[in-house]
Design an enzyme around this catalytic site. Structure first.
Site, short mmCIF file in Angstrom:
data_model
loop_
_atom_site.label_atom_id
_atom_site.label_comp_id
_atom_site.label_asym_id
_atom_site.label_seq_id
_atom_site.Cartn_x
_atom_site.Cartn_y
_atom_site.Cartn_z
N ASN A 9 38.87 47.06 30.30
CA ASN A 9 37.46 46.56 31.17
C ASN A 9 38.51 45.05 32.02
O ASN A 9 38.06 44.07 30.92
CB ASN A 9 36.52 46.40 30.54
CG ASN A 9 35.24 46.16 31.77
OD1 ASN A 9 35.27 45.86 32.86
ND2 ASN A 9 33.70 45.87 31.00
N TRP A 10 38.61 45.26 33.46
CA TRP A 10 39.23 43.70 33.90
C TRP A 10 38.01 42.78 33.86
O TRP A 10 38.18 41.64 34.14
CB TRP A 10 40.10 43.80 35.19
CG TRP A 10 41.16 44.72 34.04
CD1 TRP A 10 41.64 44.94 33.32
CD2 TRP A 10 41.73 44.87 35.42
NE1 TRP A 10 42.77 45.90 33.22
CE2 TRP A 10 43.67 45.71 34.19
CE3 TRP A 10 42.66 44.94 36.76
CZ2 TRP A 10 44.89 45.71 35.16
CZ3 TRP A 10 44.02 45.03 37.41
CH2 TRP A 10 44.39 45.87 36.20
N GLU A 99 26.32 43.79 30.19
CA GLU A 99 26.78 42.29 31.56
C GLU A 99 25.86 42.38 32.62
O GLU A 99 25.09 42.10 33.31
CB GLU A 99 27.87 41.80 31.60
CG GLU A 99 28.64 41.31 30.45
CD GLU A 99 30.06 40.74 30.25
OE1 GLU A 99 30.77 42.16 31.86
OE2 GLU A 99 30.54 40.79 29.04
N GLY A 234 37.87 44.48 26.41
CA GLY A 234 38.00 42.98 27.47
C GLY A 234 38.62 41.98 28.08
O GLY A 234 40.37 42.85 28.26
#
Ligand code: PGA
Length: 250
Positions: A9-10, A99, A234
């Site tokens: 997950n960039w 987030e 991440g």
């Protein structure tokens, strides 16, 4: 047997040219990823660029998105639909990341609607759940995420494929790693939620991932847990060396 799944997950990182660059680096070392189903989730603006690299190089890494809106099309400024993602060869889409829950106000009901929209277009939803630090300190982690997941799953009967990701908020980006046995127990509790909703056959084939400060150094210990079928990574996915070091352990 559930096939292991590694997702990167960039988040809101990498410009278009940086994303194309890392996609090329990942392509050069495609053999590191041959033993595991691998997905990268760039920002929307780089999906097409990354897809071009992978399809040109015939790289077996799949494409994921970080969010979606549930409406088909129309006057929704700034939103992206499942049909648009499908058109870019997106196979997976993260929904309910903490987030987004925190910064965009996503609710469990929104997440359920997003999942329905994705399933309609044959994109696998990756439903994230996770508890805040106070809940963890009160030792209520499992109860909290069980409720989150049960709410997100209602109305998803008939889904062909779902992925669940347990990401304790206190472990994300903090270096505060969750003990592997603890993460394994929570992932087991989540599988039981899937079983109650859709039956044992579906629960047995549903992959449950762990995410939160996963690095090459700790990945192996999570993967040893019976109910952890992969990792949602991440920061360690932003560098081709650390991401491939994780892949090699899967
Ligand atoms: P992290 O993020 O690996 O940087 O902790 C994980 C995630 O939020 O998906």
């Amino acid at each position: 047997m559930r096939q292991k799944l590694l997702m990167g997950n960039w988040k809101m990182n990498k410009s278009y040219s940086q994303a194309v660059d890392i996609a090329q680096q990942l392509s050069y070392r495609a053999s590191d990823f041959s033993g595991v189903e691998t997905v990268v989730c760039p920002p929307f603006t780089s999906l097409k660029g990354v897809q071009n690299v992978f399809s040109f190089d015939n790289t077996p890494i799949k494409l994921g998105a970080q969010d979606v809106f549930w409406e088909e099309n129309g006057a929704y400024t700034g939103f992206i639909s499942a049909e648009m993602l499908k058109d870019l060869s997106v196979s997976y889409c993260i929904i309910g990341h903490s987030e987004r829950r925190q910064n965009a106000g996503d609710t469990d009901e929104d997440i359920q609607k997003k999942a329905q929209a994705l399933l309609k277009y044959g994109i696998t939803p990756v439903i994230c759940v996770g508890e805040p630090p106070v809940v963890h300190e009160a030792r209520n982690s499992s109860d909290f995420v069980i409720e989150q997941l049960a709410r997100a799953l209602s109305g998803l009967e008939g889904a062909k494929d779902l992925v669940i990701a347990y990401e304790p908020i206190w472990a994300i980006g903090s270096g505060n790693v969750a003990a592997p046995e603890f993460a394994g127990e929570v992932c087991h509790a989540l599988r039981v939620v899937v079983e109650k909703a859709f039956g044992k056959g579906f629960a047995d084939k549903t992959r449950v991932l762990y995410g939160g400060s996963v690095m090459a150094e700790n990945a192996g210990a999570y993967l040893m847990q019976d109910d952890i079928d992969g990792l949602l990574v991440g920061s360690a996915s932003l560098d081709e060396n650390s991401f491939s070091a994780i892949a090699k352990q899967m």
